[in-house]
Design a protein around this motif. Structure first.
Motif: not given
Length: 465
Positions: A379-385, A446-451, A456-464
């Motif tokens: 959890n970061s600043g009210g967002s899901a990462v 590689l990092l894939v950022t998926l917001c 108020r939720q934000v998720a980041q997903v990283g992958a090749n």
């Protein structure tokens, strides 16, 4: 041609209706102003005549006929009463005093009337005189009036000015409506011409802009953007069709070769069983491809948004890590999960699981042998990462905009298992959840950022990929 279309256009007809309505309103206003002005000016003149008639009657009441004759004489001699007319006659109509030669033919014995009096000196037109008549107690008839020619001229000027203004407004309004309608019809014809060109020659045509930045330019810009989007989608459909044909050719060719070979040789139970097994495996590959396409299409139609619930993103990521742990060990890859235990997010649990699973699967397949794949939820600043990072070869920056297309595969991945639909599914899930995707270099990997912008939720997903 353009003028004919202008005159036939509904815009021009509406403009004419508006002009007619506006002209009617203006005419009513000017008519009201005209009649109000005329009535006011005439009422002032009538009050002056009535006052003078009362003064003469008062003189008669005080001193009789001689006083009236004397007062009329003084009025005629006074230049300030030059526009007045007076006449006093006895019961036989003999003139006793006044500046008229005789009793007017159309003048009644009492009341109001108007007539043309001979001008003194003679002029091109006899002045219009408004008079008030009455009878004195001794039978004498008294006439008092004023020259209202100037009032008549004034009202005529007002009437002419009103008519001129109405006509001018109508002409200007008609000219403006024709000009505006021609401009509107011209822009519509430009859009129609481009539409016809697109129908006959293809999607490479665009509606020309005039640089005026008005509403028509904005419409043209939106239509051009729509055409760009359609052209892009058509290109993607063509590319997907080519890729499907390419990916289906190999398993279908293998199946046909096996069946043809089996057809021309004697039956053998063991060989036939192997042939059937290999054919079923190839068919399963083809069916899985079409199942993936159907699933992506279902997600893109947003048919599953009713399944959105509050879920724990960390729990879903943990289940994915547990599922792929054995595959990671087989490739001597360390698969790790770190971060917070509770990361709430509103979304479709199954779709999020599939998206994360595809990204983790890609990270394991395309990561470095003996490397690491790290899944982090916090959890970061009210967002899901959430991030999934690998230390493999990564994806060239020039390919970042293409890897989410259906069936698109990098050259180094062309001969590895897969059909190029994994990241397409991730993109569809991201779109359903209102998310944006960004590929970044993990140095190495590689990092894939998926917001995910879900409230108020934000998720980041990283992958090749």
């Amino acid at each position: 041609m353009l003028l004919a279309k202008t005159l036939r256009s509904s815009t021009f007809r509406l403009a004419l209706i508006a002009i007619g309505t506006f002209g009617l309103i203006v005419s009513v206003i000017f008519a009201y102003v005209y009649w109000s002005t005329v009535s006011y000016v005439r009422s002032r003149s009538d009050r002056a005549i009535m006052t003078e008639q009362a003064n003469l009657r008062d003189a008669y009441a005080r001193s009789g006929r001689d006083a009236v004759i004397a007062l009329i004489g003084r009025r005629i001699a006074d230049k300030s009463f030059a526009d007045h007319v007076y006449l006093l006659v006895d019961p036989t109509s003999a003139v006793l005093a006044g500046n008229l030669s005789g009793w007017p033919a159309n003048a009644a014995d009492r009341g109001w009337s108007e007539f043309r009096a001979p001008a003194r000196p003679p002029a091109s037109g006899d002045p219009l005189v408004r008079i008030m008549t009455g009878t004195l107690p001794n039978g004498d008839r008294l006439l008092v009036g004023r020259d209202i020619g100037d009032i008549d001229d004034f009202t005529a000027q007002i009437r002419a000015a009103g008519i001129a203004v109405v006509v001018l407004i109508a002409v200007l309004a008609a000219s403006a409506s024709i000009g505006v309608t021609r401009r509107t019809v011209g822009r519509i014809e430009s859009i129609n011409a481009t539409s016809r060109a697109i129908m006959f020659s293809g999607l490479d045509q665009r509606i020309p802009l005039r640089g005026s930045h008005d509403e028509w330019d904005r419409v043209a810009e939106n239509l051009n953007q729509m055409l760009d989007r359609i052209e892009t989608l058509m290109g993607e459909v063509k590319q997907a069709s080519d890729n499907i044909a390419h990916d289906l050719r190999t398993p279908l060719t293998r199946m046909r070769g096996r069946l043809e070979k089996a057809y021309h040789r004697p039956r053998n139970g063991e060989n036939d069983a192997a042939l059937i097994g290999d054919t079923i495996a190839d068919l399963d590959t083809v069916l899985a491809m079409f199942a993936s396409i159907t699933r992506i299409s279902e997600i893109e139609t947003r048919a599953r948004k009713d399944a959105f619930r509050t879920v724990n993103l960390a729990e879903i990521a943990g289940e994915v890590v547990e599922l792929y742990d054995a595959a990671a060990e087989r490739d001597t890859t360390r698969l790790e999960l770190t971060g917070d235990a509770e990361v709430p997010l509103t979304g479709d649990r199954d779709l999020l699981f599939d998206a994360i699973a595809n990204l983790v699967d890609n990270a394991i397949k395309h990561g470095r042998a003996g490397g690491r794949v790290i899944v982090t939820c916090r959890n970061s600043g009210g967002s899901a990462v959430m991030s999934v990072a690998d230390d493999g070869a990564g994806i060239p920056a020039s390919q970042h905009d293409h890897v989410f297309k259906r069936f698109y595969r990098l050259e180094q991945s062309r001969y590895t298992p897969g059909n190029g639909l994994g990241l397409s599914l991730v993109a569809a899930v991201a779109s359903l959840h209102g998310a944006t995707i960004e590929l970044r270099d993990n140095s190495p990997g590689l990092l894939v950022t998926l917001c995910f912008c879900n409230g108020r939720q934000v998720a980041q997903v990283g992958a090749n990929a």
